[in-house]
Design a protein around this motif. Structure first.
Motif, short mmCIF file in Angstrom:
data_model
loop_
_atom_site.label_atom_id
_atom_site.label_comp_id
_atom_site.label_asym_id
_atom_site.label_seq_id
_atom_site.Cartn_x
_atom_site.Cartn_y
_atom_site.Cartn_z
N ALA A 1 -0.59 10.43 -3.42
CA ALA A 1 -1.78 9.63 -3.15
C ALA A 1 -3.04 10.49 -3.17
CB ALA A 1 -1.63 8.92 -1.81
N ARG A 2 -2.97 11.65 -2.56
CA ARG A 2 -4.14 12.53 -2.52
C ARG A 2 -4.51 12.99 -3.93
NH1 ARG A 2 -1.26 15.08 1.64
NH2 ARG A 2 -1.09 16.98 0.38
N PHE B 1 -2.47 5.00 -1.92
CA PHE B 1 -2.72 4.73 -0.51
C PHE B 1 -2.08 5.80 0.36
CE2 PHE B 1 -2.92 0.48 -2.46
CZ PHE B 1 -4.11 0.00 -1.93
N GLY B 2 -2.76 6.15 1.46
CA GLY B 2 -2.16 7.04 2.44
C GLY B 2 -2.42 8.50 2.17
N ASP B 3 -1.66 9.36 2.87
CA ASP B 3 -1.91 10.79 2.84
C ASP B 3 -0.80 11.57 2.14
OD1 ASP B 3 -3.73 12.87 3.57
OD2 ASP B 3 -2.27 13.55 5.05
N ASP B 4 0.09 10.87 1.46
CA ASP B 4 1.15 11.54 0.70
C ASP B 4 0.52 12.39 -0.41
OD1 ASP B 4 4.29 11.28 -0.04
OD2 ASP B 4 3.09 11.35 -1.87
N GLN C 1 0.83 -1.20 0.00
CA GLN C 1 0.00 0.00 0.00
C GLN C 1 0.88 1.26 0.00
OE1 GLN C 1 -3.27 -0.21 2.81
NE2 GLN C 1 -3.42 -2.43 2.57
N THR C 2 1.37 1.59 -1.18
CA THR C 2 2.30 2.70 -1.36
C THR C 2 1.56 3.95 -1.85
OG1 THR C 2 2.77 2.15 -3.66
CG2 THR C 2 4.12 1.07 -1.96
N PRO C 3 2.12 5.13 -1.60
CA PRO C 3 1.51 6.36 -2.10
C PRO C 3 1.40 6.38 -3.62
CG PRO C 3 3.14 6.87 -0.43
CD PRO C 3 3.29 5.41 -0.74
#
Length: 338
Positions: free
Chosen positions: A42-43, A36-39, A30-32
């Motif tokens: 990713a956003r 995935f995530g808030d990087d 689950q990489t940006p």
């Protein structure tokens, strides 16, 4: 130029909840870069609203042809790929319908289920109004030229829609042989630094040498990253072509079946080379958002870019105004028939 160029970006990526859920269940890291995530990457992948439109405006991009981040649904099992692809395509269609002046889309294709792949392409084109599909080279260890995909390619040719291919990570034996022992640099070389482009370039050559385009002479393929290395060695590779069963000289396939875009690689040298090999009437435009997005230094500090670099790069290209318009949108409209 006296008149503003309309720019269509044909490789602009998104991450959809249905795909993220499927990847997570499949144990995908689950990489940006996958969303995935808030990087920041990713956003940006997950956003298809006002922020994305603002970034498009900042770059000077009029239309974004949306597609899933690599490898789409091609890393899923045959049992799940079709349902995820259908739901993803329905979601993409809703995004496009919410703002058809700014968004178009490439369909996700369930290649793990070859029998379903052609059917989903047909549905996406005839029912959802997509302009073509995005594929990602191999499906597992199966190369893009596998006979199982003949129906998919024949369907694309019949529907007169292009298939845009995007790279993915090379198979593990290649990573181990060429990129191991280098720490984080090794994986960087294996992917966006170098390995992606060789991996997909070989897929293109396999498709040519195994007769995919001879069986489907009207099939049209979009190659990003200035042709995935192949254009730079076409003279060398063409030396072996007379010893094959190809129906045409090797270069003819790239001038008759391929369209080439830069995928955000802002290089005038590569652009000139592409124009010399395939011609400006076979060139498209793309920014590879959000991976090579760089309108401000704080986006990617290592890039020397400025606001609106997508537009300024094309406007300052060493081509005629007519050629710039063709690259910006004319060739895309001619390719898709609208």
């Amino acid at each position: 130029m006296s008149e503003k160029i309309r720019i269509v970006g044909v490789e602009e990526h998104v991450a959809l909840p249905v795909v993220l859920d499927a990847w997570a269940k499949a144990g995908v890291p689950q990489t940006p870069q996958l969303g995935f995530g808030d990087d920041v990457i990713a956003r940006r992948l997950r956003d298809t609203g006002e922020q994305r439109l603002a970034k498009m405006d900042d770059q000077g991009l009029d239309v974004a042809v949306l597609s899933l981040a690599t490898p789409g649904v091609q890393n899923l099992t045959a049992a799940t790929a079709l349902s995820v692809a259908r739901e993803a395509n329905d979601a993409l269609a809703e995004i496009v319908s919410s703002n058809p002046q700014r968004f178009q889309a490439f369909a996700a294709i369930p290649t793990p289920d070859p029998e379903a792949a052609a059917g989903e392409l047909e549905r996406a084109v005839t029912q959802l109004g997509f302009r073509g599909a995005m594929l990602y080279g191999r499906t597992g260890d199966k190369p893009a030229d596998a006979p199982e995909y003949d129906d998919l390619y024949a369907t694309a040719a019949r529907l007169q829609v292009p298939l845009h291919f995007h790279p993915q990570i090379p198979v593990k034996p290649v990573i181990d042989a060429y990129y191991s022992g280098l720490g984080a640099v090794g994986m960087g070389l294996a992917t966006a630094g170098l390995g992606w482009y060789y991996d997909l370039g070989v897929q293109y050559l396999r498709m040519i040498f195994t007769g995919v385009f001879d069986r489907n002479p009207d099939l049209q393929v979009i190659a990003g990253h200035w042709g995935e290395v192949i254009l730079f060695y076409l003279d060398h590779t063409g030396v072996i072509a007379p010893n094959t069963d190809l129906q045409r000289p090797l270069a003819d396939y790239f001038r008759q079946n391929f369209w080439v875009a830069g995928s955000g690689t802002v290089s005038e040298r590569y652009m000139r080379w592409t124009a010399e090999v395939v011609g400006t009437d076979r060139m498209l435009y793309s920014t590879d958002y959000p991976y090579t997005y760089g309108t401000r230094p704080d986006d990617f500090p290592f890039l020397d870019t400025s606001r609106g670099v997508a537009r300024s790069f094309l406007e300052n290209a060493p081509f005629t105004d007519q050629e710039k318009v063709a690259i910006g949108n004319g060739n895309w409209e001619r390719l898709t028939g609208r």
